[in-house]
Design a protein around this motif. Structure first.
Motif, PDB file in Angstrom:
ATOM      1  N   UNK A 112       2.316   0.431  -0.863  1.00  0.00           N
ATOM      2  CA  UNK A 112       2.890  -0.717  -1.585  1.00  0.00           C
ATOM      3  C   UNK A 112       4.391  -0.514  -1.786  1.00  0.00           C
ATOM      4  N   UNK A 113       4.779   0.702  -2.085  1.00  0.00           N
ATOM      5  CA  UNK A 113       6.198   0.960  -2.384  1.00  0.00           C
ATOM      6  C   UNK A 113       7.049   0.977  -1.134  1.00  0.00           C
ATOM      7  N   UNK A 114       7.130   2.162  -0.515  1.00  0.00           N
ATOM      8  CA  UNK A 114       7.981   2.272   0.668  1.00  0.00           C
ATOM      9  C   UNK A 114       7.148   2.515   1.921  1.00  0.00           C
ATOM     10  N   UNK A 115       7.804   2.316   3.039  1.00  0.00           N
ATOM     11  CA  UNK A 115       7.144   2.447   4.341  1.00  0.00           C
ATOM     12  C   UNK A 115       6.747   3.899   4.581  1.00  0.00           C
ATOM     13  N   UNK A 116       5.640   4.139   5.302  1.00  0.00           N
ATOM     14  CA  UNK A 116       5.259   5.534   5.608  1.00  0.00           C
ATOM     15  C   UNK A 116       6.383   6.179   6.415  1.00  0.00           C
ATOM     16  N   UNK A 117       6.654   7.430   6.121  1.00  0.00           N
ATOM     17  CA  UNK A 117       7.757   8.105   6.827  1.00  0.00           C
ATOM     18  C   UNK A 117       7.359   8.483   8.239  1.00  0.00           C
ATOM     19  N   UNK A 118       6.154   9.025   8.404  1.00  0.00           N
ATOM     20  CA  UNK A 118       5.683   9.438   9.731  1.00  0.00           C
ATOM     21  C   UNK A 118       4.331   8.778   9.968  1.00  0.00           C
TER      22      UNK A 118
END
Length: 1762
Positions: free
Chosen positions: A527-533
């Motif tokens: 919900x918050x930020x995009x997955x990093x990997x």
């Protein structure tokens, strides 16, 4: 290895061996035979003594010598002992006594294998090439593939084939011997000997292969002598290090040359190990450390190196040699095989140790490559050839299965080299598979192995999680999954209790694996930020793909037996329940809607973890469908009680999965990255959907059939998080949320359509598999016509890799054949269009909209309405009959009403057109269902009341409306115009159902309601049709009127701008037509003559061209700035008559003045015909250079250093430009011409030029003064002739070119010189003019050849680009002379004339038979004006002088060419018996000419050849020369050709050519006309030593006409090519490993491609076989067919190439690169002709450049090593 397993018997002569090339003492041989001696001890003693000596030189082994010694010292005595007589005689007898019924040929990698789709039990059953060609399967539907190696031919195995198990070679009685089993009959003595010999040999082999001591040997093999300090540093093969890694490490560690390191590396790769250093222990140990250190520097792990004592390596090597000896022995007799197998399987009494064969299997992963190959071949030739022992071997294999698989997973060698790869040979045999299931519990063993090899991937909950997985390890795990597939591949027909129990055990074990996958890799919405990997998702999906068919096979096996099916269902249900208990802790929540209530556990897909992997639930769904199909569902309550069943829980997980898909579509999971999108794609993709998406839909249908319909819909609404969307709550203003909500409603409606409407599953309704496939195909073809391969890819494959397509495709579609390119397609039959369902559940969104658009468009064209209602679905089977209740339940009606109401009330943001479309579709389904039920049963029995519910008010409120009322209002809504037709259809359907309800009698109802409904339907449809027709007619008339207006305007424009119109034509190069218009109106014959005093006028038309770069027009003039054509100069062997002639790769010392008549290699100039200003082109080229200097990291398609660039307009590859030189108009004054004719005879003309040339040579005083005797015998000396007399017949001042044109002339000439001779550019080189004339002549010959091959007329049929380039090239060749020193041109001229005039003959002048006359003609014509050069003034011959010069030069070369033809072609021909006109004038002239030749050659030339035959030879032989000359003089002088040359006609063509070139039609008259002058020449020509030697048959000469080159003849059937390839053995390789054979399409040579064995060092560069062959065969340009991949490869030079479709097509008109589909392929002549033209038009380089520009991915390929 010294020998690839043929027992070494091939190279030994039987008599010589006994005496022995290496002496064997008699007493030693006697020891073998003496009974008192212990055989084993004697045998080992002998080995201990001889083996170290034989294999002493491991660093540089003399293989043949080693083999000879092995034969003489060990094998020969051993065979004598074993057979009791001379081995060769005995084995010969054995071989003749018959062969085994089993073929047993072991496949090498890349070998062709064939499988019959009609008769094979499964796709692993294959035949070798020989057996296939001799079997009945050749005429069936077969598939061909390239073997990966390791399998063997199943011919003779009755369990592998439904029919035709034996080919004609292996049928009983096929061999000479009548007794089939005589093969086995060995006498008792030999059997006894075998039982004595085999144990010792086998024990020795096993002991040595698993020997671990590096320094010591077993005591029985050590000799009493002192131990020698002789060791080898042995390097082993692995799949981790690349070739280059190993070469680098060896170079650094051993300090050796690259070539030596390469030899070592190749041997290591092939054999698996190699001694790389010999010496004392310490030095080898040091080398070992160095190699390890250097290899660790460049890779994470070091190379595997061992230091072994010389004796150890010798014995290990000999053990393998004995293995291949045994292998050969096995093929002779069944008795040998049985004794061998018994000994190998015998376990030591009272010992726990495994038997010999198990020892070897368990040690397999530690063995090197060569040893593994020998071991596996031995197993194939022994155990697998005897069914009884195959079974015992399989039992041993399964006993150690877990250990073997674990070893394989930790091994780094390929699967084909592992003993585990043998599983396919056992597990796919049906009886053996049953035996292993019953006795060895093999399914349980495999399932347990699978779990045991994946422990590191289990998380704390016991679920798989494949994050950071190893791809290599997963690939090895898939091999275990494949074994499971092999075991299940054929279903049992007879079930025993034991088989049932063991299978169920196996199934339960398999469920444990599925339990670890159920809910694995759960994901939670970010919900918050995009997955990093992005998390790894591939492994889980890949395992799902691998398991797809296994899951289906388990379900099919269970369905074979009712008891088993119910028990398996119970086990599966338990497993699902166990996995579903974890979320039960939460309190239940209550949800109300429409007076219905649902209690459920709170769960939100958007907030809680969810997994796409639910194999257990899906397996249960599959079993449930099969229960329904077999009727066993009635007994289900006995096995699973209704209380236990918990249908809501079963439905919940698949429903969550479908909600996840919907939320991804609504873009709610965007922050979860690409991995989720990929998983969703595969979930619905054809590769996975059968066991994922389809089963989830089925599970929902199970839920709908067992739950209350309102409860079911409330659960669906709640999971889709749409509970509030259908309540009367004030909606949010947030547009994103509204959009999300709308997409979710669409997705939910779609799933409801699928749950109710998708019934094409056997078990869900009463349909067959064929019905299912037909429906899939119909829906695919409703999108667009499709190729066979595209349809196959879109259909799921079964366990036998079959889609079932062929059995049904012809019922639903028609095949449309392809043209010269493209492929054939299937088009749907019209009668199948009614089956189209717009909401077909396997459509992607794109396919859905495309299909809808296509079908609406089609209906519009047919003037029908655009309604696309669903076709009537088949009835649900009893178990699923309750599913339809969800259509008429309260919640469904509420959903439909709410959406329609929103649309009617224009709440725009709360509904979408797609939503309305789906609501209408659901209404259609409900009405169709009710109509079908009413038509089948009396009204009172029909409980399905959709009509009643849909016409009832939603509530008692005042403003309440029914669905029907809403539809009436919707019909008038303008924003839903597109759905109007569908709404009308539904309203009519309501009417029909109403009538059916109202009528009491069912039969009358059906009839009248149908007819009335049709009437109403027809009435409204007729009106609409009439309206549509009227509109279409009006539109047609309007178009007609506009077209008529345009046509009138066009005509008017042409009339008013006639002049401009003609000029445009002219500028386009329609030169011939204009010349005809502008030539004299009185069309006198001689206006079409190109040579001599009667030469026709050449009109220099005004040429205005447009530059493609600056778009400015310019007239081509001598004094203007140069205009140029983009061009490509290339070396070519397209016309060569002798491909074996070695081509000089570098032309530093080459003299290109004379072209050999073989035309071995010429320089061709071609152009794309695009014009530029020279200045514009230079700017463009410089800009490109600058651009690419700045982009150094980008690999270029073209070589800027060598002047290459892409044409700015058409992107053709070019490497130079041709300057456009205008044609100079020349007219001849006929009176002057006649006056000159009186004086200038050929004899006089010759005298003049001889004096002129002599004068120059005196003047220049270069070398000795030439001896110039007079030609005539009139005693007229040189004094009477003046040096300047040549000028007296007319001269004019030389043409002056602008500096810009001169610059371009030099530039182009230098390019021809540079490319044609492969040398550095040098503007001052004396060979530049020679190369100019040569390329001019060669290009004309190529074009003449092409026109002849294509059957086109000589003039008027050239492409525009060919016409422009030829015109520019000839004018350039004429103008180039002015940029070179005239003395140089004169020198060349004198050398050329030396061939024709013996006076000028020098030492290096070739004989008449060694030159191509057309090249000589072009050279002498273009260099002749240099004789007019004077010191003071620049002169050139006038029109009259030129006319005579051309005429006499042409006549001289023609006379020489006729002599060439007669000498080389008329001799040695078989004189045909049929005589043509023997007494014609031509025949008589020919005979008299032959008499003269005979006289001059002192009778060497046969006088008995008939005159008519000679004339026939000459006439045919001279045609190409005359045609080329006509082209040359036409483009040089601009004289229009006769009409006959603008059409194709052989006789007319010859006469027209003779007329155009001023020749008599009887060519021999030339000799008579110039008799006195020519006879001395003829005499000199005929007495040349080369001519005489040719006549005496001492040398081979070219025959005329030369043969027209074409690509080699290919077989019609591709399997013949595969056969050729399978027999191909690399000439430089000693092993019998399969290579990558490629076929040169120019010469037919078979080469070994992409292999180090055939690389050649050329100019210091390593080149692959194809690249080096291309340099010789095609001067760098070549065309190959990669046989095993069915691809054509075009290559040019050392660094460029591209792939091109092969000319072989399957029956569906498609190519099959890589033989992936494996359908039978046949040669397509049109496509092969297209390849031929690509070559002959010199467009291969162009094709490569275009391909590389579009497919830049190929830059990764190293073409140099092809």
């Amino acid at each position: 290895m010294a020998d690839g397993g043929d027992g070494g018997r091939g190279g030994r002569d039987p008599a010589g061996a006994a005496g022995g090339r290496v002496p064997v003492q008699p007493q030693e041989r006697a020891l073998w035979c003496d009974e008192r001696f212990n055989f084993q001890a004697t045998f080992l003693q002998c080995l201990a003594k001889h083996v170290p000596n034989i294999y002493s030189a491991e660093m540089d082994p003399l293989l043949e010598k080693q083999e000879e010694m092995v034969q003489a010292v060990i094998l020969y005595p051993l065979e004598c002992y074993l057979f009791g007589e001379d081995p060769d005689i005995f084995l010969e007898k054995l071989q003749q006594s018959g062969t085994s019924q089993l073929c047993g040929k072991v496949f090498k990698g890349g070998e062709a294998t064939y499988s019959c789709r009609d008769c094979a039990v499964d796709p692993t059953c294959v035949l070798c090439m020989d057996c296939f060609q001799n079997s009945i399967h050749k005429n069936h539907r077969y598939k061909m593939h390239s073997s990966t190696g390791g399998g063997f031919c199943d011919c003779g195995d009755t369990e592998a084939w439904k029919a035709g198990p034996l080919c004609t070679k292996h049928e009983p009685g096929a061999s000479d011997s009548a007794k089939e089993n005589s093969e086995c009959q060995l006498n008792e003595e030999i059997m006894e000997n075998s039982r004595r010999v085999f144990p010792s040999v086998i024990k020795y082999i096993v002991d040595m292969l698993i020997w671990e001591e590096e320094k010591e040997l077993p005591p029985e093999l050590t000799t009493s002598g002192e131990k020698v300090d002789s060791y080898y540093c042995v390097l082993f093969n692995d799949e981790h290090h690349s070739y280059d890694h190993v070469i680098y490490s060896l170079q650094r560690a051993l300090g050796c040359e690259r070539s030596e390191a390469q030899l070592h590396t190749t041997a290591i790769d092939k054999e698996g190990r190699r001694a790389v250093k010999a010496g004392h222990y310490a030095s080898c140990q040091e080398a070992k450390q160095k190699i390890k250190r250097h290899s660790e520097n460049i890779s994470q792990r070091p190379l595997h190196v061992e230091v072994l004592h010389a004796d150890v390596t010798a014995h290990q090597k000999f053990a393998l040699r004995l293995g291949s000896w045994l292998n050969k022995l096995m093929s002779y007799s069944s008795d040998f095989r049985q004794i061998f197998c018994q000994i190998c399987l015998k376990e030591e009494a009272g010992s726990e140790k495994p038997c010999f064969i198990s020892k070897l299997m368990l040690w397999d992963a530690k063995l090197h490559k060569g040893a593994r190959k020998v071991l596996h071949e031995l197993i194939f030739s022994s155990f697998f050839m005897e069914m009884e022992y195959k079974k015992l071997f399989a039992v041993e294999f399964v006993k150690y299965y877990k250990a073997l698989q674990k070893e394989y997973i930790n091994d780094d060698h390929d699967r084909v080299l592992s003993v585990t790869a043998l599983s396919v040979q056992m597990f796919t045999v049906p009886t053996l598979a049953r035996h292993l299931i019953e006795e060895q519990n093999v399914i349980t063993t495999i399932a347990e192995t699978l779990l045991e090899v994946l422990p590191e991937y289990l998380d704390k909950n016991g679920k798989f999680n494949f994050q950071d997985y190893s791809q290599d390890k997963m690939n090895r795990v898939y091999a275990i999954i494949y074994d499971l597939r092999y075991v299940l591949v054929s279903k049992p027909t007879l079930w025993t209790d034991r088989l049932r129990e063991r299978f169920l055990d196996g199934f339960v074990s398999f469920l444990r694996i599925l339990a670890c996958m159920q809910g694995m890799e759960e994901i939670k919405r970010e919900i918050g930020q995009h997955v990093e990997v992005d998390p790894d998702w591939e492994a889980a999906i890949a395992i799902q793909m691998q398991l797809k068919n296994i899951l289906l096979m388990f379900q099919e096996w269970c369905a074979c037996d009712e008891e088993l099916l119910l028990r398996a269902y119970r086990e599966c249900h338990k497993a699902v329940m166990r996995c579903s208990t974890n979320g039960r802790s939460r309190e239940k929540t209550v949800f109300h809607l429409c007076g219905h209530t649902l209690e459920s556990r709170p769960y939100r897909v958007s907030a809680d973890p969810v997994s796409i992997h639910l194999p257990l639930s899906r397996t249960l769904a599959g079993l449930h469908v099969r229960l329904s199909k077999t009727g066993a569902i009635s007994r289900l309550h006995e096995f699973v009680s209704p209380e236990e069943f918990q249908v809501e829980l079963l439905v919940d997980y698949p429903l969550r999965c479908l909600v996840l898909i919907a939320q991804v579509a609504a873009e709610m999971w965007r922050r979860n990255g690409l991995s989720l999108i990929s998983q969703v794609f595969y979930y619905q993709d054809v590769k996975c959907r059968e066991e994922m998406y389809d089963k989830d839909i089925i599970m929902l249908q199970i839920g709908a059939s067992l739950m209350d319909p309102n409860q079911f819909l409330l659960l669906v609404l709640q999971r889709y998080e749409l509970a509030d969307a259908f309540k009367k709550i004030k909606p949010t203003k947030n547009q994103d949320l509204i959009k999300q909500c709308n997409v979710l409603i669409e997705e939910m409606l779609q799933i409801l359509i699928y749950v109710v409407g998708e019934r094409y599953v056997p078990g869900v309704s009463n349909v067959t598999k064929e019905d299912v496939i037909m429906r899939e195909i119909i829906h695919l073809l409703c999108i667009e016509p499709m190729a066979h391969s595209a349809i196959t890819k879109s259909l799921p494959e079964n366990e036998n890799n079959e889609t079932g397509l062929e059995s049904v495709i012809d019922k639903v579609a028609t095949f449309k054949k392809p043209g010269v390119s493209g492929h054939g397609v299937y088009e749907l039959k019209d009668e199948c269009l009614k089956e189209f369902n717009m909401f077909f559940y396997h459509y992607t969104k794109t396919q859905h909209s495309k299909a809808e658009h296509t079908q609406k468009k089609r209906r519009k064209q047919e003037n029908k309405d655009e309604a696309l209602p669903p076709p009537p679905p088949p009835d649900f089977s009893p178990a699923f009959s309750n599913v339809v209740r969800i259509l008429n339940c309260d919640v469904m009606m509420h959903i439909l009403r709410t959406i329609l109401q929103r649309a009617v009330e224009l709440e725009i943001h709360l509904w979408t057109e797609a939503m309305i479309q789906m609501v209408l579709h659901l209404l259609c389904l409900g009405l169709l269902e009710e109509k079908q039920q009413l038509q089948k049963s009396p009204e009172e029995e029909v409980t399905f009341d959709f009509y009643h519910k849909a016409t009832r008010m939603g509530s008692s409120a005042l403003n309440a409306v029914s669905v029907l009322m809403l539809l009436e209002r919707l019909k008038r809504a303008p924003q839903l115009e597109a759905q109007k037709d569908t709404v009308n259809w539904i309203l009519q359907m309501f009417d029909t159902v109403k009538r059916l309800r109202e009528k009491s009698s069912l039969t009358t109802v059906a009839a009248t309601s149908a007819s009335e409904a049709t009437k109403v339907d027809e009435c409204s449809q007729d009106k609409e049709k009439a309206e549509r027709k009227r509109k279409a007619e009006a539109a047609r008339l309007h178009r007609q009127k506009i077209m008529a207006q345009m046509s009138a305007l066009q005509k008017n424009f042409i009339e008013t701008h006639k002049l401009l119109y003609e000029n445009t034509l002219e500028a386009q190069g329609k030169e011939d037509a204009i010349m005809e218009e502008e030539s004299m109106p009185s069309a006198i014959d001689y206006s079409k003559i190109a040579l001599g005093p009667k030469r026709g006028p050449s009109v220099a038309e005004k040429e205005v061209l447009t530059c493609i770069l600056c778009q400015e027009e310019q007239e081509v003039k001598l004094e203007s700035a140069a205009m140029v054509l983009s061009a490509c100069v290339q070396k070519s062997t397209a016309l060569t008559q002798n491909r074996s002639r070695i081509i000089e790769l570098s032309g530093d010392t080459l003299d290109p003045l004379f072209m050999h008549p073989d035309l071995p290699c010429g320089t061709h100039t071609g152009s794309c015909g695009h014009v530029m200003h020279a200045a514009c082109w230079q700017k463009y080229f410089e800009a490109m250079q600058l651009n690419f200097r700045q982009r150094l990291h980008v690999e270029q398609i073209f070589d800027l250093e060598n002047g290459e660039y892409l044409c700015p307009l058409c992107k053709s590859l070019c490497n130079t430009v041709i300057p456009i030189v205008p044609l100079q108009a020349q007219k001849i004054n006929s009176e002057d011409a006649e006056a000159v004719a009186q004086i200038l005879s050929l004899a006089r003309w010759l005298e003049i030029i001889i004096v002129r040339i002599s004068g120059y040579s005196v003047k220049n005083a270069e070398g000795e003064k030439e001896n110039v005797p007079a030609f005539t015998n009139k005693g007229m000396g040189n004094s009477a002739l003046e040096f300047h007399s040549i000028l007296s017949f007319g001269v004019q001042s030389s043409v002056k070119y602008s500096s810009s044109i001169k610059e371009m002339l030099i530039l182009f000439a230098t390019t021809i010189y540079r490319v044609g001779l492969k040398v550095a550019p040098n503007e001052a080189d004396h060979r530049i003019p020679m190369m100019t004339w040569s390329t001019c002549a060669f290009t004309i010959q190529c074009i003449e050849n092409l026109l002849e091959t294509e059957g086109k007329p000589l003039f008027g049929s050239l492409q525009n680009r060919q016409h422009s380039s030829l015109k520019a090239l000839v004018q350039f060749a004429a103008a180039q002379r002015t940029t070179s020193p005239q003395i140089l041109i004169q020198k060349h001229l004198v050398r050329l004339l030396g061939v024709l005039l013996p006076n000028f003959k020098a030492e290096d002048t070739p004989s008449l038979l060694e030159v191509d006359m057309f090249h000589v003609l072009v050279g002498v014509v273009l260099s002749f004006p240099s004789l007019y050069w004077e010191d003071a003034v620049d002169l050139q011959p006038s029109s009259i002088s030129s006319a005579y010069n051309h005429l006499y030069l042409f006549h001289l070369t023609t006379l020489a060419h006729i002599t060439q033809i007669v000498i080389s072609s008329a001799t040695g021909r078989e004189s045909p018996t049929a005589q043509s006109s023997d007494n014609s004038e031509e025949a008589r002239s020919a005979e008299s000419f032959c008499r003269e030749v005979c006289q001059y050659t002192s009778g060497s030339f046969g006088q008995d050849i008939p005159g008519w035959l000679v004339w026939d030879c000459v006439k045919k032989g001279i045609m190409p020369y005359l045609r080329s000359a006509a082209l040359f003089f036409h483009y040089l002088l601009g004289v229009s050709p006769p009409e006959e040359l603008l059409q194709v006609s052989e006789e007319g063509q010859f006469k027209a050519l003779c007329s155009y070139l001023s020749l008599p039609t009887n060519l021999f008259l030339l000799f008579q006309e110039y008799r006195d002058t020519v006879n001395p020449l003829l005499q000199r020509w005929c007495t040349d030593p080369v001519v005489l030697s040719s006549l005496k048959r001492k040398s081979i000469t070219i025959r005329y006409p030369r043969k027209r080159n074409s690509l080699i003849e290919l077989p019609e059937d591709y399997s013949c090519l595969l056969n050729q390839a399978s027999q191909f053995r690399c000439p430089r390789s000693y092993d019998d490993e399969q290579k990558h054979p490629v076929l040169c399409l120019f010469c037919g040579a078979m080469l070994c491609s992409q292999n180090t064995c055939c690389q050649e060092l050329i100019d210091g560069e390593e080149l692959g076989a194809c690249t080096s062959h291309a340099l010789q065969c095609g001067a760098g340009v070549c065309m190959f067919l990669k046989i095993r991949e069915c691809k054509v490869v075009l290559i040019e030079g050392k660094t460029r190439g591209c792939l091109y479709p092969a000319p072989y097509l399957d029956e569906y008109g498609e190519t099959d690169p890589g033989l992936k589909r494996g359908n039978p392929l046949h040669l397509c002549w049109e496509r092969y002709r297209k390849l031929h033209l690509l070559w002959q038009q010199h467009c291969i380089i162009e094709e490569i450049a275009r391909s590389q520009e579009t497919n830049q991915i190929f830059f990764g390929f190293n073409w140099q090593l092809l």
